[in-house]
Design an enzyme around this catalytic site. Sequence first.
Site, mmCIF file in Angstrom:
data_model
loop_
_atom_site.group_PDB
_atom_site.id
_atom_site.type_symbol
_atom_site.label_atom_id
_atom_site.label_comp_id
_atom_site.label_asym_id
_atom_site.label_seq_id
_atom_site.Cartn_x
_atom_site.Cartn_y
_atom_site.Cartn_z
ATOM 1 N N TYR A 204 0.816 -1.213 0.000
ATOM 2 C CA TYR A 204 0.000 0.000 0.000
ATOM 3 C C TYR A 204 0.851 1.264 0.000
ATOM 4 C CZ TYR A 204 -4.263 -2.632 1.160
ATOM 5 O OH TYR A 204 -5.340 -3.485 1.133
ATOM 6 N N SER A 235 -1.904 -5.387 -7.635
ATOM 7 C CA SER A 235 -1.947 -4.402 -6.555
ATOM 8 C C SER A 235 -2.510 -5.059 -5.312
ATOM 9 C CB SER A 235 -2.853 -3.231 -6.936
ATOM 10 O OG SER A 235 -4.230 -3.616 -6.868
ATOM 11 N N ASP A 236 -2.192 -4.509 -4.138
ATOM 12 C CA ASP A 236 -2.938 -4.882 -2.953
ATOM 13 C C ASP A 236 -4.338 -4.289 -3.113
ATOM 14 O OD1 ASP A 236 -3.635 -5.920 -0.499
ATOM 15 O OD2 ASP A 236 -1.843 -5.208 0.507
ATOM 16 N N CYS A 237 -5.255 -4.734 -2.279
ATOM 17 C CA CYS A 237 -6.661 -4.443 -2.536
ATOM 18 C C CYS A 237 -7.027 -3.001 -2.187
ATOM 19 C CB CYS A 237 -7.525 -5.443 -1.788
ATOM 20 S SG CYS A 237 -7.241 -7.118 -2.416
ATOM 21 N N ALA A 239 -5.486 -0.492 -3.288
ATOM 22 C CA ALA A 239 -4.278 0.322 -3.143
ATOM 23 C C ALA A 239 -4.183 1.416 -4.200
ATOM 24 C CB ALA A 239 -3.030 -0.561 -3.212
#
Length: 701
Positions: A204, A235-237, A239
């Site tokens: 993030y 990507s992270d969720c 982010a």
Amino acid sequence: MEFEKKARELAERMSVEEKAWMLRFDSPPIERLGIPRYHWWNEGLHGVARAGTATMFPQAIAMAAMFDEAEMKKIGDVISTEARGKYNACCAENDRDIYKGLTLWSPNINIFRDPRWGRGHETYGEDPYLTARLAVNFIRGIQGDGPYLKAAACAKHFCCYSGPEELRHEFDAEVSPKDLWETYLPAFEACVKEAGVEGVMGAYNRVNGEPCCGSKTLIQKILREKWGFDGYFTSDCWALKDFHENHGVTSTAEESAALALKAGCDINCGNIYLRILQACQDGLVTEEEITEAAVRVLRTRLRLGMLDEDCEYQSISYEEVASPEHRREAVLAAEKSVVLLKNDGILPLSPDLEKLAVIGPNADSRWPLIANYHGTAPGYITVLDGIRRTAGEEMRIYYSEGCHTVKDRVEKLALPDDRISEAVTAARIAGTAVVCVGLDERYEGEQQDIGNRFDEKGSTADKSDIKLPAVQIRLLERLIETGADLIVVNMTGSAVDLGWLHETETVRAIVQGWYPGAEGGLAIARVLFGRVNPSGRLPITFYRDVEDLPAFTDYSMQNRTYRYLRSEPVYPFGYGLSYTEYTYSDLQAAGADGAWRVSVSVTNTGLRPGEEVVQVYLKDLESPHAVPNWSLCGFRRVSLQPRETKRVEIVLDERAFEIVDDEGNRRIDSRTFLIYAGGSQPDERSSVLTGKTPLCKKIVR
């Protein structure tokens, strides 16, 4: 298999809109091409998570305490087998929901640099070498060795992410080139180069100004160009929305989508890539850039055999899920993870004890068994359950909850400390008490978001200090006053302050039980009663306090972890006791063909069979760029019967002797080194606690 060629052929047959669809984490179907709907988000940190029944292994930090590469590969293999069995069954029912795919967003290989970080228990600890060795084998187990991937592992979170959780959506981790290449990157490099990990997830936060999920430095220059990564990047969720909402590096969702795509982020966990087509129309990205990302994600789906009826793993049945064999493996892993921190001879407990008190908020709770990112186990065995199953039939067991995990009372209408008097009574009557304290995923974990559970207080996230909750301290103090013999079982995913308990005479033993998995209470009980000889070792340092540590927001490694620590810890990295004794002799080291072979004889001089973790450390004696202390560079589990001796050989490659200079360059900068081999690291505190000092040999390259 010509996966790249097939992926390009598929992409060529798609419209730009269809290619953009492929970049969504909830990719819709393209029926005319035979491509079904697919949801990329699935978890497999210590078992298939959030999709119903699965075998639940100990949490990652507990698996790290095993110091066992072979067991990590077995665990990965079990998890991917169950993921395949569940995936095949779900597809047969046309269920392609979230958490039911084959892209497992695990392992978490961030470095556990600060004990206050809530997500540290998802990692393999504080050491980049240990993290790399365990992660490489876990990934190999997950992905298999066939032409197709059994499941796709994902190394996360690339690359400098270890708190604070509350700031992660806006935080800029300022990291020196030396720390970046010496500590934060090595495990990721090993996962890419050695394990061929199929996926990498960004963090993030920003690193040195660039958001990790939109960093050309990290994704393009390091990951793809320098290391040759050819999998997919996600990507992270949610982010990507941080780019414009929090980091301020873009102004609109379209600009954020473009920044991520151009940097090499293929899958967006979230909804920002719904703006990709608009970004393309606005000239922010090209169709060719969309195509390249689509090819990479299609290539992963092809490698998983999702679009091929001949994939060898399509025959894996749901009957493999939570099988008796897999559940036994989970209990075995928990047994290997338990770390004996203190023992004045009271352990193992005699099965002939007439009375035993079992006390504490974690004694009969499922919460500390499962940890975060968990599935639903077919059964649970708490520590109390395990003790009842393991103790002699005539033993009277007195149980008291003692206190709530964090609140000052169990019953809302009662006065504070409403369960302590009962616990005191039980301890006095029994004379011996197992006291189960600690935390669970509700009180150390990830910042609250849409995908994570949370309690009525909101975010769980980080700890403010490393003390046990105040109500538990009061419980322990009252139990100490009884004069009963206490065995403290600490169930946490991080280091907490146990120094005061170690110095208390009536606290006769301390056991680190971690979050041991759904049936891990049985493993802890088997250790307490000597059915299993404890063999776990600490993958993190247990500090005395956080006063000497840098600020939580400071990503410098100065005075952090065993390699840089200046103060004395309570329990050092690599430490753990046994019910038997091991002796080391005849340390030899010989170099040839760019590698050094270190060999040592290990003898079980005690009366019980057991497993010893042989640890090899290296100290550079010349380079000004060397880490201040020493570095783990090899380890091996060895099983020994009483009076048995085995010769253990560990090969050190060139990398073990390298330093990282202030510019981040890795090279050999010295000719003279010390090699240590023993059951711990060569620090003074370990010698005091174990009564032993590792063997040492000076070598000149």
